[in-house]
Design a protein around this motif. Structure first.
Motif, PDB file in Angstrom:
ATOM      1  N   MET A  65      -5.517  -3.309  -0.618  1.00  0.00           N
ATOM      2  CA  MET A  65      -5.117  -2.202  -1.501  1.00  0.00           C
ATOM      3  C   MET A  65      -3.611  -2.208  -1.745  1.00  0.00           C
ATOM      4  O   MET A  65      -3.150  -1.865  -2.826  1.00  0.00           O
ATOM      5  N   HIS A  66      -2.870  -2.633  -0.756  1.00  0.00           N
ATOM      6  CA  HIS A  66      -1.410  -2.731  -0.919  1.00  0.00           C
ATOM      7  C   HIS A  66      -1.061  -3.723  -2.034  1.00  0.00           C
ATOM      8  O   HIS A  66      -0.203  -3.453  -2.863  1.00  0.00           O
ATOM      9  N   TYR A  67      -1.740  -4.879  -2.048  1.00  0.00           N
ATOM     10  CA  TYR A  67      -1.443  -5.897  -3.041  1.00  0.00           C
ATOM     11  C   TYR A  67      -2.053  -5.586  -4.403  1.00  0.00           C
ATOM     12  O   TYR A  67      -1.511  -6.004  -5.421  1.00  0.00           O
ATOM     13  N   VAL A  68      -3.154  -4.851  -4.437  1.00  0.00           N
ATOM     14  CA  VAL A  68      -3.771  -4.477  -5.711  1.00  0.00           C
ATOM     15  C   VAL A  68      -2.882  -3.467  -6.450  1.00  0.00           C
ATOM     16  O   VAL A  68      -2.760  -3.520  -7.664  1.00  0.00           O
ATOM     17  N   LYS A  69      -2.250  -2.570  -5.712  1.00  0.00           N
ATOM     18  CA  LYS A  69      -1.413  -1.531  -6.322  1.00  0.00           C
ATOM     19  C   LYS A  69      -0.125  -2.095  -6.933  1.00  0.00           C
ATOM     20  O   LYS A  69       0.481  -1.446  -7.755  1.00  0.00           O
ATOM     21  N   LYS A  70       0.300  -3.269  -6.519  1.00  0.00           N
ATOM     22  CA  LYS A  70       1.562  -3.841  -7.042  1.00  0.00           C
ATOM     23  C   LYS A  70       1.394  -4.405  -8.408  1.00  0.00           C
ATOM     24  O   LYS A  70       0.550  -4.831  -8.954  1.00  0.00           O
TER      25      LYS A  70
END
Length: 70
Positions: A65-70
């Motif tokens: 989720m951290h990388y999807v939000k970027k």
């Protein structure tokens, strides 16, 4: 040998507390979960296996989720 895996898992877990970056902490936690999972399998402990499968799954979700939000 099995004890060494447990000690390694503990050291990785504890070293995660020395890090300030949240995503790096999550990665250390995930790495520790995999080591704890191997340890749990080797000693035949269902509780160690279950706990680390759940925590590892949550860490994978949070990291992704951290990388999807970027």
């Amino acid at each position: 040998m099995i004890d060494a895996i447990g000690y390694l898992a503990a050291m990785v877990t504890f070293s995660g507390f020395l890090i300030n970056n949240l995503i790096t902490v999550r990665k250390f936690s995930l790495m520790a979960c995999f080591i704890w999972l191997a340890y749990g399998i080797l000693i035949g402990s269902g509780s160690v296996i279950l706990c680390n499968v759940v925590i590892g799954g949550l860490q994978i979700y949070k990291i992704s989720m951290h990388y999807v939000k970027k």
